[in-house]
Design an enzyme around this catalytic site. Structure first.
Site, PDB file in Angstrom:
ATOM      1  CG  ASP A  49      -7.994   0.189 -11.030  1.00 37.57           C
ATOM      2  OD1 ASP A  49      -8.208  -0.734 -10.226  1.00 37.57           O
ATOM      3  OD2 ASP A  49      -7.326   1.200 -10.748  1.00 37.57           O
ATOM      4  CE1 TYR A  54      -5.302   6.536  -8.789  1.00 33.59           C
ATOM      5  CE2 TYR A  54      -6.688   5.433 -10.394  1.00 33.59           C
ATOM      6  CZ  TYR A  54      -5.684   5.387  -9.459  1.00 33.59           C
ATOM      7  OH  TYR A  54      -5.063   4.193  -9.205  1.00 33.59           O
ATOM      8  CE  LYS A  79      -7.134   1.436  -7.255  1.00 35.54           C
ATOM      9  NZ  LYS A  79      -7.197   2.288  -8.432  1.00 35.54           N
ATOM     10  CG  HIS A 112      -5.504   4.393  -3.080  1.00 38.22           C
ATOM     11  ND1 HIS A 112      -6.164   5.218  -3.962  1.00 38.22           N
ATOM     12  CD2 HIS A 112      -4.403   3.967  -3.747  1.00 38.22           C
ATOM     13  CE1 HIS A 112      -5.491   5.288  -5.091  1.00 38.22           C
ATOM     14  NE2 HIS A 112      -4.419   4.540  -4.990  1.00 38.22           N
TER      15      HIS A 112
END
Ligand code: A2P
Length: 281
Positions: A49, A54, A79, A112
């Site tokens: 994930d 990120y 996401k 998100h």
């Protein structure tokens, strides 16, 4: 499949998704995330994930490709970030994620945050529906959606989210959202499943005691609690030993009494942002 007994859940799109995976929030791109994903795949994880924000999609994709495991055996989630919501932005953002990952499809693509004050999530969802119809993604879902956001989507769209990924741990167990999701065929996926790093619950005496009876750590007890509540769970770690430990949870079962005891840790307090007020990039 894999040899670690991770069960699969069937999403409302008919797709099978591993119930336990590796989260990579805060894992640095490059060596750190590549080592974590490599260790996870070796330990038997088949769900990874990540998210655009990120900043580590590149490393995730690199480790997946280097593993030699057939693409179709690995379930990849990423996401769409907040700044990419809105009709014209979704497709280019999606293509950019694909490119960074070095993949030609995503298993699960998630919005998100709902960012209700910006009111873009319904039109964003319509773009997600197109990606799904075009078979660029095997399932679509959301993160951090509250009941009212899910109700609004339901009213204005045709595809029900397959997954709602939300902050969920024994101190914040989200019973109302879990009830709603159950009624509507949405799977709940827990983020910060171990209760985060600040004032972690892993030092809780009751969890330590329960773990002792099974020769398991408090982290393993908490992961088991998620699984037995039929939640998808993505504990994150950058340490190979903890990554292996976190998937070694299929040889014991918590009793109803132990589940109730862990349920009683509820405080109603979030660790992360409130989805109703987070509206920024
Ligand atoms: P690390 O990456 O240094 O291993 P969250 O609940 O938000 O996912 O937070 C999990 C935190 O707990 C991570 O920062 C991770 O740190 C740590 N962690 C993950 N697995 C374990 C484990 N088995 N035992 C103790 N700490 C863990």
């Amino acid at each position: 499949m894999n040899d670690t007994n991770v069960p699969y859940v069937t999403l409302n799109s008919g797709v099978q998704m591993p119930q336990l995976g590796l989260g990579v929030w805060k894992s640095k791109d490059g060596n750190e995330v590549e080592a974590a994903v490599t260790a996870a795949l070796k330990a038997g994880y088949r769900l990874i994930d990540t998210a655009m924000v990120y900043g580590n999609e590149g490393g995730v994709g690199k480790a997946i490709r280097a593993s030699g495991i057939p693409r179709e055996e690995i379930f990849v989630t990423t996401k769409l970030w907040n700044s990419d919501q809105g009709k014209g932005n979704v497709r280019p953002a999606f293509e950019a994620s694909l490119k960074r990952l070095g993949l030609d499809y995503i298993d699960l693509y998630l919005i998100h945050w709902p960012m209700p004050a910006r009111d873009l999530y319904v039109e964003t969802w319509h773009e997600f529906e197109k990606l799904y119809v075009d078979k660029k993604v095997r399932a679509i879902g959301v993160c951090n959606f509250e009941v009212e956001h899910l109700e609004k989507l339901d009213k204005h769209s045709t595809v029900t989210p397959a997954v709602n990924q939300i902050e969920l741990h024994p101190r914040f167990a989200q019973t109302e959202l879990r009830e709603y999701a159950k009624e509507h065929g949405i799977m709940i996926e827990s983020w910060s499943p171990l209760g985060g790093t600040k004032g972690s619950i892993l030092g809780n005496e009751m969890l330590i005691q329960i773990g002792k009876d099974y020769s398991k750590s408090p982290a393993q007890v908490v992961i088991r609690w998620h699984l037995q509540h039929n939640l998808i769970v993505i504990p994150k770690s950058v340490h190979a030993e903890r990554i292996s430990q976190n998937i070694d949870v299929f040889d014991f079962e918590l009793s109803k009494k132990e589940m109730d005891m862990i349920d009683s840790l509820e405080t109603g307090q979030r660790l992360g942002p409130d989805p109703n007020t987070l509206n920024g990039n």
